[in-house]
Scaffold this motif. Structure first.
Motif, short mmCIF file in Angstrom:
data_model
loop_
_atom_site.label_atom_id
_atom_site.label_comp_id
_atom_site.label_asym_id
_atom_site.label_seq_id
_atom_site.Cartn_x
_atom_site.Cartn_y
_atom_site.Cartn_z
N ALA A 161 0.83 -1.21 0.00
CA ALA A 161 0.00 0.00 0.00
C ALA A 161 0.86 1.26 0.00
O ALA A 161 0.57 2.23 -0.72
CB ALA A 161 -0.93 -0.01 1.22
N PHE A 162 1.91 1.24 0.78
CA PHE A 162 2.83 2.38 0.83
C PHE A 162 3.50 2.59 -0.52
O PHE A 162 3.63 3.73 -1.00
CB PHE A 162 3.87 2.15 1.92
N ALA A 163 3.94 1.50 -1.15
CA ALA A 163 4.62 1.60 -2.43
C ALA A 163 3.72 2.15 -3.53
O ALA A 163 4.18 2.84 -4.44
CB ALA A 163 5.18 0.24 -2.84
N ARG A 164 2.43 1.88 -3.44
CA ARG A 164 1.49 2.44 -4.41
C ARG A 164 1.29 3.93 -4.18
O ARG A 164 1.16 4.70 -5.14
CB ARG A 164 0.14 1.72 -4.33
N TRP A 165 1.28 4.34 -2.91
CA TRP A 165 0.99 5.74 -2.60
C TRP A 165 2.18 6.67 -2.75
O TRP A 165 2.05 7.76 -3.33
CB TRP A 165 0.46 5.84 -1.15
N TYR A 166 3.34 6.30 -2.26
CA TYR A 166 4.42 7.28 -2.05
C TYR A 166 4.83 8.00 -3.34
O TYR A 166 4.85 9.24 -3.36
CB TYR A 166 5.61 6.59 -1.39
N PRO A 167 5.16 7.32 -4.41
CA PRO A 167 5.56 8.08 -5.60
C PRO A 167 4.40 8.75 -6.32
O PRO A 167 4.62 9.65 -7.15
CB PRO A 167 6.22 7.02 -6.49
N ALA A 168 3.17 8.33 -6.01
CA ALA A 168 2.00 8.86 -6.71
C ALA A 168 1.38 10.07 -6.02
O ALA A 168 0.57 10.78 -6.63
CB ALA A 168 0.94 7.77 -6.86
N GLU A 169 1.75 10.33 -4.76
CA GLU A 169 1.15 11.44 -4.03
C GLU A 169 1.42 12.77 -4.74
O GLU A 169 2.57 13.09 -5.08
CB GLU A 169 1.69 11.49 -2.61
N GLN A 170 0.37 13.54 -4.94
CA GLN A 170 0.48 14.81 -5.66
C GLN A 170 0.62 16.02 -4.75
O GLN A 170 1.21 17.02 -5.13
CB GLN A 170 -0.76 15.00 -6.55
N ASP A 171 0.06 15.95 -3.54
CA ASP A 171 0.11 17.10 -2.63
C ASP A 171 1.36 16.99 -1.77
O ASP A 171 1.38 16.26 -0.77
CB ASP A 171 -1.15 17.12 -1.77
N LEU A 172 2.38 17.71 -2.16
CA LEU A 172 3.68 17.61 -1.49
C LEU A 172 3.96 18.80 -0.58
O LEU A 172 5.11 19.02 -0.17
CB LEU A 172 4.80 17.46 -2.53
N ARG A 173 2.94 19.58 -0.26
CA ARG A 173 3.14 20.71 0.64
C ARG A 173 3.63 20.23 2.01
O ARG A 173 3.11 19.25 2.55
CB ARG A 173 1.84 21.48 0.82
N GLY A 174 4.62 20.93 2.53
CA GLY A 174 5.06 20.58 3.87
C GLY A 174 4.09 21.07 4.91
O GLY A 174 3.78 20.36 5.88
N HIS A 175 3.58 22.29 4.72
CA HIS A 175 2.71 22.91 5.71
C HIS A 175 1.64 23.72 5.01
O HIS A 175 1.89 24.33 3.97
CB HIS A 175 3.53 23.80 6.66
N ASP A 176 0.45 23.69 5.58
CA ASP A 176 -0.67 24.47 5.08
C ASP A 176 -1.21 25.33 6.21
O ASP A 176 -1.30 24.86 7.36
CB ASP A 176 -1.76 23.54 4.54
N GLU A 177 -1.58 26.57 5.92
CA GLU A 177 -2.01 27.48 6.98
C GLU A 177 -3.24 26.97 7.72
O GLU A 177 -3.40 27.21 8.92
CB GLU A 177 -2.29 28.87 6.40
N THR A 178 -4.10 26.25 7.02
CA THR A 178 -5.31 25.74 7.64
C THR A 178 -5.14 24.33 8.18
O THR A 178 -5.52 24.02 9.32
CB THR A 178 -6.47 25.74 6.62
N LEU A 179 -4.55 23.45 7.39
CA LEU A 179 -4.42 22.04 7.76
C LEU A 179 -3.20 21.74 8.63
O LEU A 179 -3.09 20.66 9.19
CB LEU A 179 -4.37 21.17 6.50
N GLY A 180 -2.29 22.69 8.72
CA GLY A 180 -1.08 22.45 9.50
C GLY A 180 -0.09 21.58 8.74
O GLY A 180 -0.03 21.62 7.50
N TRP A 181 0.67 20.77 9.46
CA TRP A 181 1.69 19.93 8.84
C TRP A 181 1.04 18.82 8.03
O TRP A 181 0.14 18.13 8.49
CB TRP A 181 2.62 19.33 9.90
N LEU A 182 1.54 18.67 6.79
CA LEU A 182 1.11 17.59 5.90
C LEU A 182 2.29 16.65 5.64
O LEU A 182 2.24 15.47 5.93
CB LEU A 182 0.56 18.17 4.60
N HIS A 183 3.36 17.21 5.03
CA HIS A 183 4.66 16.53 5.01
C HIS A 183 4.64 15.14 4.39
O HIS A 183 5.22 14.20 4.94
CB HIS A 183 5.19 16.42 6.44
N ALA A 184 3.97 14.98 3.24
CA ALA A 184 3.89 13.66 2.61
C ALA A 184 5.27 13.07 2.36
O ALA A 184 5.52 11.89 2.65
CB ALA A 184 3.10 13.75 1.30
#
Length: 263
Positions: free
Chosen positions: A103-126
């Motif tokens: 599951a991790f191998a399917r997700w990691y290279p495909a993740e599109q939202d690579l923002r480290g931090h968002d003002e509303t959502l806080g830390w994302l850090h994919a």
């Protein structure tokens, strides 16, 4: 709503008025909450401590891991990007399922939202959270280290318009470096994953401004060169451990970087 701060203040003692399974379910939901004060607050520390101390039993931990593996397909960024943190806790406690790696191998290279931090959502850090799990899987005896190295290359070559801005390049380089300490790696295994990067970027025509994913890749590989030279630390206060084939990795990194920057 459960007051996780009070549980933290009570040295993480389990409240007597709720079944533990219900509390774990609440924690699972909290680690996907869009409110960063909930997702990244006391609930995070409670779950980490209960996993580390064995408060949550083995069967429930495996179920929790399955929940996190499924969460990689969640439509919400904050849910996807906190799933690897929980899986990292579980793997660190000795829990493991091959399906989690898939599951991790399917997700990691495909993740599109690579923002480290968002003002509303806080830390994302994919990228950074995924890197930590990549290192844990890459050091696990049931996972081929070359699979995680190839996965790192896939992440580094995936197109993106986002330039790493919250030390994601350092976290990913450190994760790769930790995988490269595996004693069962040959020199060829330690360097073959770089071929995909050199082939992908080394043949492109020169263009400016430099694409975000090329910049991300270059900075990650340069940091890895330092780690190959100086060693990599498992934690900030642990001694640096040499890469299994540090000299070969440095040589291959130099060739790869040269192919990219001279294209």
């Amino acid at each position: 709503m459960i007051d996780w701060n009070s549980i933290e203040a009570a040295d993480y003692a389990v409240p007597g008025d709720r079944p533990l399974n219900d509390l774990v379910a609440e924690l699972s939901r909290a680690l996907a909450d869009p409110d960063p004060t909930i997702r990244d607050g006391a609930s995070y520390g409670v779950l980490a401590t209960w996993i580390e101390r064995g408060t949550i039993g083995p069967e429930r931990r495996l179920e929790l891991g399955d929940e996190m593996a499924a969460r990689f397909a969640d439509p919400r960024t904050e849910a996807r990007t906190f799933a690897p943190l929980v899986l990292d806790m579980l793997v660190g406690a000795g829990d493991f399922k091959a399906g989690w790696v898939d599951a991790f191998a399917r997700w990691y290279p495909a993740e599109q939202d690579l923002r480290g931090h968002d003002e509303t959502l806080g830390w994302l850090h994919a990228v950074a959270h995924g890197a930590d799990l990549l290192a844990s899987f890459g050091l696990h005896p049931e996972v081929a280290p070359t699979r995680m190295l190839d996965l790192a290359a896939a992440r580094l070559t995936a197109p993106t318009d986002h330039v790493y801005d919250q030390f994601e390049d350092d976290r990913l380089a450190r994760a790769i470096g930790r995988v490269l300490t595996r004693a069962d790696l040959s020199a060829d295994d330690s360097t073959a994953w770089l071929d995909a990067i050199a082939d992908r970027f080394g043949s492109d025509r020169v263009s400016t401004p430099v694409a975000a994913h090329i910049s991300n890749c270059l900075r990650t590989l340069r940091q890895l060169y330092v780690l190959a030279d100086r060693g990599v630390r498992a934690t900030f206060d642990s001694p640096a451990e040499p890469l299994r084939h540090g000299a070969a990795v440095k040589a291959a990194l130099a060739v790869t970087l040269d192919r990219i920057v001279r294209r």
